[in-house]
Design a protein around this motif. Structure first.
Motif, mmCIF file in Angstrom:
data_model
loop_
_atom_site.group_PDB
_atom_site.id
_atom_site.type_symbol
_atom_site.label_atom_id
_atom_site.label_comp_id
_atom_site.label_asym_id
_atom_site.label_seq_id
_atom_site.Cartn_x
_atom_site.Cartn_y
_atom_site.Cartn_z
ATOM 1 N N GLY B 113 48.071 39.829 0.450
ATOM 2 C CA GLY B 113 47.819 40.962 1.349
ATOM 3 C C GLY B 113 46.637 40.716 2.264
ATOM 4 N N ALA B 136 55.425 42.194 5.986
ATOM 5 C CA ALA B 136 54.807 43.349 5.351
ATOM 6 C C ALA B 136 55.780 44.524 5.319
ATOM 7 N N ILE B 140 57.428 46.261 1.914
ATOM 8 C CA ILE B 140 57.368 47.673 1.539
ATOM 9 C C ILE B 140 58.786 48.222 1.338
ATOM 10 N N GLY B 190 55.209 44.766 -2.939
ATOM 11 C CA GLY B 190 55.009 46.065 -2.296
ATOM 12 C C GLY B 190 53.545 46.317 -2.017
ATOM 13 N N SER B 191 52.687 46.061 -3.035
ATOM 14 C CA SER B 191 51.254 46.285 -2.858
ATOM 15 C C SER B 191 50.687 45.331 -1.818
ATOM 16 N N MET B 194 51.311 46.634 1.547
ATOM 17 C CA MET B 194 50.442 47.765 1.893
ATOM 18 C C MET B 194 49.032 47.285 2.223
ATOM 19 N N ARG B 197 48.886 45.555 5.679
ATOM 20 C CA ARG B 197 48.885 46.497 6.801
ATOM 21 C C ARG B 197 47.533 47.176 6.942
ATOM 22 N N MET B 198 46.981 47.553 5.786
ATOM 23 C CA MET B 198 45.687 48.234 5.827
ATOM 24 C C MET B 198 44.600 47.280 6.316
ATOM 25 N N VAL B 241 42.970 51.196 -1.059
ATOM 26 C CA VAL B 241 44.395 50.922 -1.296
ATOM 27 C C VAL B 241 44.584 50.100 -2.569
ATOM 28 N N ASN B 245 46.631 51.355 -5.845
ATOM 29 C CA ASN B 245 47.759 50.556 -6.319
ATOM 30 C C ASN B 245 47.567 50.082 -7.748
#
Lengths: 516, 313
Positions: B113, B136, B140, B190-191, B194, B197-198, B241, B245
């Motif tokens: 991530g 990404a 998700i 998934g995490s 996220m 993106r963050m 985040v 998570n």
């Protein structure tokens, strides 16, 4: 300097974590050796989709636990799946001096896994505990007809029943009638630490993960070839199939219809299919006025094309009109096609004539196995004939309560029939004694009740067969229920192994499995 | 800091009380009788009544709840209706597996991530950015059960590099790590998406900040601008985040645990709900809630290290 401190911290953390995790490393693949002669020291693993509840035959009541207890304990009798007769297992022989007395001679020289002797006392202890109301055993009903149990000598036990009881040998061969070690039962909780006379001894149970057993080298009928067996929980059947493919597990059962093609394409396994004793049927709620109308039930029966449904099961269903399935004691071939044949035009006529389509039918279904498929197909077929059908799909626990309380018009029910005896299907499911408990279709018919009672209280097995056939015909002709299909017992096992014994009741034994 | 911990501790007690009440009442209202699940299909009404009596289910709601609280206050979370096993013991067996899986997936998620987010931000609007944001989005959107099944088919069944399921080997052995790889990727994807993106949006914002322009104007090396001035400030929302998570992952992840046959808390919870095993459901929900609160507390403390301007005193 700073780096050295960091390295030290990381190293210490790793050591602490390593020390906390007390499990030993699993042996790498291929490190085990086969002893030859079919014996194997490798762990033979069976994957089941849920965990056992407990390992005492007296207290447990679920199929997953039964798979395990069947290997640890034994019954006095066992049903021979080929002859459909009851052969002695821990018993040597039996005789009936009169219709209500069973004198059972036991095999000598057998010991429980804890070293204590198997004898008449152990039988009396087990059965007394099973039927004692204080035990609250879920299958206490198996011995409900029993009046007294007397130890005649070390290896002879005499059981007197309150009335002549026809399916008594079937009851004594039931998983829940297995004999436990009295010494062990007084000392420990058999639900967690079982002790029987069976071919396998209990080793360990990690709840939610697996149960491990090892061969009983002193087994009276010769030690089994597989030295270690494990019952592993793999909740997703598709994962279990992948594990079977990669050799992480060696054996699975209850193959789902939609996975049959995938399994059949796998080269390293053998699939076995055997006609089984289970029955899946469309039940009418007989406490509702509309369902008491014979013409209404007939119209529904005419409208349901059962052949079309069974053809969707990828070969995992047997089509028969008979309520008592072809593998169950009490079945006669004459019942096979005695039901109402599919005729949608005739159904339409009846629906139109009697206005059956005016009020909607609530079709209740559990949201598992083939039930949803069954509900959808039947809904479509009934709609074609002019009925209005609304499906209500519920998860298992809610479904059981709703069906028990009779809050539905029609529903799908099933019965696995572990004893493979027709009386044990008809009595719990359709006798009026059991309305409000296991008789979920709320069926009550004095004439039928009488036949079922006769089938239970007659000792002469030929006569029983006739009585059961009469009761069966009565149900089929009056469309009391609509048998959708009879189950097929399925297993898939690693090709390197052979000797699996599968029974139509769905039970199987690894006792004689050997490695090729 | 200590005041924060004490304050959160007190909040936690009230929170757990509230949650236990909610869970207790929802199980009480929910259809499906635990006695039916214990008694099986052949149980008569008399049998069921005996079972209900035995389990104390015939008592009024508040009596049952009061009894539960009294025992819980003494550290006794009750026994499973089904297996009679103690709830604490059942959770203790499963929690290490959930913890292993959560940590492994978090490592996957954080590494992938942050890396992807950083690249996207630094190479804004380049093909690298587009690729990374596409992945990404896919990460998700892909459901866990599908990804898990796909990974099993490719890496376990076809290539046979990794085992299909289970977490039986200790995590520090080669077998243990091999067993963790597929579930960690399944769960971490998934995490990771996220976090990426963050990290991207937060870094983009920070990069445009005045002090970054000032640093560049002063002639600070680009490497130092990124690593010293931007990254630390850009990380605060990312850590939120990550914390959230991680809290979720510790609560057990039902689907991944099911697909990979991992004996964890999530599976225990869902199986217990299906079997109406109320004490087990209650025990696992309370554990999950506690962990969630603790993880968030840790996140709040971590903020103060990253940004000294944040203070709770």
């Amino acid at each position: 300097m700073k780096k050295t401190i960091w390295y030290s911290i990381v190293l210490i953390a790793m050591l602490v974590l390593a020390a906390c995790s007390g499990e030993s490393a699993s042996a790498p693949k291929g490190s085990n050796e086969s002893n030859g002669g079919g014996e194997s020291n490798e762990t033979f693993t069976y994957a089941s989709t849920s965990d056992a509840v407990g390992l005492s035959p007296i207290l447990m009541n679920d199929a997953v636990s039964a798979n395990i207890t069947e290997h640890v304990y034994e019954q006095l009798f066992t049903r021979n799946s080929e002859t459909q007769e009851f052969d002695p297992l821990l018993a040597e022989s039996y005789e009936n001096p009169d219709e209500k007395t069973w004198v059972i001679k036991l095999k000598e020289g057998i010991k429980f896994h804890d070293g204590s002797p198997f004898n008449a006392e152990a039988v009396k202890y087990t059965f007394d505990k099973l039927r004692d109301p204080a035990t609250a055993a879920p299958r206490a009903s198996l011995l409900e007809p029993v009046d007294t149990i007397t130890v005649v000598d070390e290896h002879t036990v005499e059981i007197k029943t309150k009335y002549p009881y026809g399916p008594f040998l079937a009851a004594l061969s039931h998983t829940n009638a297995a004999i436990v070690s009295p010494t062990a039962d007084k000392k420990q909780d058999l639900m967690k630490d079982p002790v029987g006379t069976g071919p396998y001894k209990f080793v360990s149970w990690t709840p939610g993960d697996k149960v491990e057993l090892e061969a009983n080298e002193d087994y009276w009928d010769g030690a089994p070839a597989l030295k270690k067996i494990a019952f592993k929980v793999v909740p997703e059947i598709s994962t279990a199939i992948s594990m079977l493919q990669t050799g992480e597990v060696q054996f699975i059962d209850n193959l789902p219809t939609e996975q049959v093609k995938r399994l059949e394409s796998m080269k390293n396994i053998n699939i076995e299919k055997k006609d089984g004793t289970s029955v899946y049927y469309l039940a009418f709620n007989h406490s509702r006025e509309r369902n008491q109308d014979a013409d209404f039930r007939k119209a529904v029966s005419l409208a349901v094309d059962r052949d079309a449904f069974v053809s969707k099961l990828n070969g995992l269903g047997v089509r028969s009109d008979s309520v008592i399935g072809p593998q169950v004691f009490g079945f006669d071939e004459g019942a096979d096609k005695a039901g109402t044949a599919y005729d949608v035009e005739a159904a339409k006529a009846l629906v139109e004539k009697n206005g059956y389509g005016d009020e909607p039918i609530k079709l209740l279904t559990a949201n598992r196995d083939n039930f949803i498929l069954m509900a959808e197909i039947v809904q479509a077929q009934l709609t074609e004939a002019g009925f209005k059908v609304e499906i209500e799909s519920l998860e298992w626990a809610t479904f059981l309560d709703t069906a028990r309380a009779g809050e539905y018009d029609m529903t799908f029910l099933s019965w696995s029939n572990v004893t493979a005896d027709g009386s044990e299907l008809l009595y719990p499911n359709f006798h009026s004694d059991n309305v409000g408990s296991s008789n979920r279709s709320q069926y009550s018919n004095p004439k039928f009740d009488e036949l079922v009672v006769q089938s239970r209280t007659t000792i002469d097995q030929d006569k029983r067969l006739q009585i059961l056939d009469q009761a069966n015909h009565l149900m089929i002709e009056e469309n009391v229920v609509l048998p959708m299909y009879h189950g097929i017992v399925t297993t898939a096992m690693d090709k390197n192994y052979t000797g699996l014994e599968v029974d139509p009741t769905g039970k199987w034994s690894l006792k004689n499995v050997t490695k090729k | 800091m200590i005041a924060l911990i004490v304050r959160r501790g007190i909040q936690l007690v009230f929170l757990l009380l509230g949650i236990s009440f909610l869970v207790f009442s929802s199980m009480y209202i929910a259809p499906g009788d635990p006695a039916t699940m214990v008694g099986g299909p052949t149980a008569t009404e008399t049998d069921l009544e005996a079972i209900r009596d035995n389990l104390g289910l015939n008592d009024p709601f508040l009596v049952q709840y009061g009894r539960y609280l009294k025992h819980a206050a003494q550290g006794d979370f009750g026994y499973s209706y089904q297996t009679k096993q103690s709830v604490s013991e059942a959770i203790a067996i499963r929690f290490p597996n959930t913890l292993k899986l959560a940590i492994a997936s978090m490592i996957v998620a954080v590494v992938i991530g942050i890396f992807a987010g950083l690249i996207s931000a630094l190479k804004h609007n380049s093909w690298l950015d587009v690729t990374s944001t596409t992945f990404a989005l896919a990460g998700i959107s892909i459901p866990n059960f599908w990804l898990g099944a796909l990974l099993i088919l490719v890496f376990a069944v076809n290539l046979q590099w990794l085992p299909v399921g289970g977490l039986s080997a200790p995590f520090y052995t080669v077998d243990g790590i091999k067993q963790l790889v597929l579930p960690a990727i399944t769960l971490g994807t998934g995490s990771a998406a996220m976090i990426a993106r963050m990290a991207r949006s937060s870094m983009l914002e920070v990069i445009k900040a005045d002090y970054v322009r000032t640093a560049r104007a002063k002639g600070v090396k680009e490497r130092n601008v990124i690593w010293i001035h931007t990254l630390k400030n850009g990380m605060i929302p990312v850590i939120t985040v990550i914390g959230l998570n991680f809290g979720f992952l510790l609560g057990g992840t039902i689907i991944t645990e099911k697909v990979f046959a991992i004996n964890g808390v999530g599976r225990l919870m869902i199986d217990s709900i299906a079997m109406r095993d109320f004490p087990m459901v209650q025990g696992s929900v309370l554990l999950v809630a506690t962990l969630f609160v603790v993880v968030n507390l840790i996140v709040d403390i971590v903020y103060t290290f990253i940004d000294p301007r944040i203070s709770y005193d």
